[in-house]
Design a protein around this motif. Structure first.
Motif, PDB file in Angstrom:
ATOM      1  N   MET A  64       0.810  -1.209   0.000  1.00 36.44           N
ATOM      2  CA  MET A  64       0.000   0.000   0.000  1.00 36.44           C
ATOM      3  C   MET A  64       0.849   1.269   0.000  1.00 36.44           C
ATOM      4  O   MET A  64       0.425   2.307  -0.476  1.00 36.44           O
ATOM      5  N   SER A  65       2.065   1.168   0.546  1.00 31.34           N
ATOM      6  CA  SER A  65       2.884   2.351   0.823  1.00 31.34           C
ATOM      7  C   SER A  65       3.407   3.020  -0.440  1.00 31.34           C
ATOM      8  O   SER A  65       3.877   2.370  -1.368  1.00 31.34           O
ATOM      9  N   VAL A  66       3.320   4.344  -0.433  1.00 28.61           N
ATOM     10  CA  VAL A  66       3.921   5.151  -1.500  1.00 28.61           C
ATOM     11  C   VAL A  66       5.320   5.591  -1.073  1.00 28.61           C
ATOM     12  O   VAL A  66       6.256   5.586  -1.863  1.00 28.61           O
ATOM     13  N   THR A  67       5.463   5.939   0.200  1.00 31.28           N
ATOM     14  CA  THR A  67       6.744   6.460   0.695  1.00 31.28           C
ATOM     15  C   THR A  67       7.746   5.367   1.020  1.00 31.28           C
ATOM     16  O   THR A  67       8.943   5.632   1.115  1.00 31.28           O
ATOM     17  N   LYS A  68       7.244   4.139   1.236  1.00 29.68           N
ATOM     18  CA  LYS A  68       8.076   3.005   1.679  1.00 29.68           C
ATOM     19  C   LYS A  68       8.685   3.284   3.052  1.00 29.68           C
ATOM     20  O   LYS A  68       9.701   2.723   3.420  1.00 29.68           O
ATOM     21  N   ALA A  69       8.032   4.153   3.815  1.00 28.47           N
ATOM     22  CA  ALA A  69       8.477   4.464   5.181  1.00 28.47           C
ATOM     23  C   ALA A  69       7.243   4.609   6.067  1.00 28.47           C
ATOM     24  O   ALA A  69       7.066   5.608   6.752  1.00 28.47           O
ATOM     25  N   HIS A  70       6.400   3.599   6.059  1.00 25.95           N
ATOM     26  CA  HIS A  70       5.106   3.691   6.733  1.00 25.95           C
ATOM     27  C   HIS A  70       5.168   3.488   8.246  1.00 25.95           C
ATOM     28  O   HIS A  70       4.201   3.770   8.941  1.00 25.95           O
TER      29      HIS A  70
END
Length: 252
Positions: A64-70
């Protein structure tokens, strides 16, 4: 998970601030098995705000993550704030009309849900009720599919749909479930009073507990070889049969 890409808030601080600001959120996804106090705080704050909290595998969060830092938490924004059952009755009272409510029994496809909201609003319904679990919510995709109808129609999310149907009954509303094997054919069923139309899920139809709450099971004539209509198509057909019957009633 592409349906979530443009409507998420990621990270512990960002989600916490969104909750503090009263941002309309549909769901908060938390990494399963985490014992971190910060995540527990986010989950507790979300629940107290009436937001559904879903524990899931980290791999789902990664997808789901766009930032890859959820940081183990992702919130999905809602297109609008949820309403209450009282809001639905208030709208019907303001219009001087018998309540017309649509309840969706675990409609999980956001495009189907959006189409149902659109048909309900166009047909003059006073609100839509959905369960918190196993149901599409008021996401941006639902809002877009509804052509903006979700901005104008109260949508109520309840912890338990059968209990909500019981409340409607106590308030004088008849419950009409949709079922291919229903004993009440659409064209010979009186749909002019206070009613809630219950639309079953895409795959399973009406759940057992929801079906037991229905006063009538209404069927739509099917003249071809396919055994059922899409959930949103069935909703539209029945809603406009209700419009037809109510329009034909003599004005008091």
């Amino acid at each position: 998970m592409d349906e979530y890409k443009n409507e998420t808030i990621e990270g512990r601080n960002a989600v916490t601030e969104a909750l503090r600001a009263g941002r309309a959120l549909d769901k908060v996804f938390i990494a399963r098995g985490e014992t971190d106090r910060a995540l527990a705080f986010v989950a507790a704050k979300a629940r107290s705000a009436g937001v559904t909290v879903v524990e899931c595998d980290r791999r789902k969060l990664d997808a789901m993550s766009v930032t890859k830092a959820h940081q183990g938490v992702i919130a999905v924004c809602a297109a609008a704030h949820y309403s209450s059952i009282d809001d639905i009755f208030a709208r019907a009272s303001e219009r001087g009309e018998p309540p017309l409510i649509v309840a969706c029994d675990e409609i999980s496809d956001p495009h189907n849900f959006g189409a149902i909201i659109r048909s309900a609003e166009c047909a003059g319904a006073h609100g839509v009720i959905i369960p918190k679990r196993r149901s599409a919510g008021l996401t941006a995709i639902v809002d877009k599919t509804s052509a903006g109808a979700a901005e104008h129609l109260p949508v109520v999310r309840v912890p338990n749909l059968p209990a909500a149907l019981d409340e409607l009954k106590r308030r004088g509303v008849w419950i009409y479930g949709t079922a291919a094997e229903g004993s009440s054919p659409m064209w010979s069923t009186d749909l002019t009073g206070s009613l809630c139309l219950v639309i079953g899920s895409e795959g399973e139809g009406l759940g057992r507990l929801v079906r037991e709450k229905c006063d009538f099971l209404v069927s739509i004539p099917l003249l071809g070889r396919v055994s059922s209509l899409n959930a949103s198509a069935a909703a539209a057909v029945l809603l406009y049969e209700i419009v037809r019957q109510r329009s034909a009633e003599p004005k008091k």
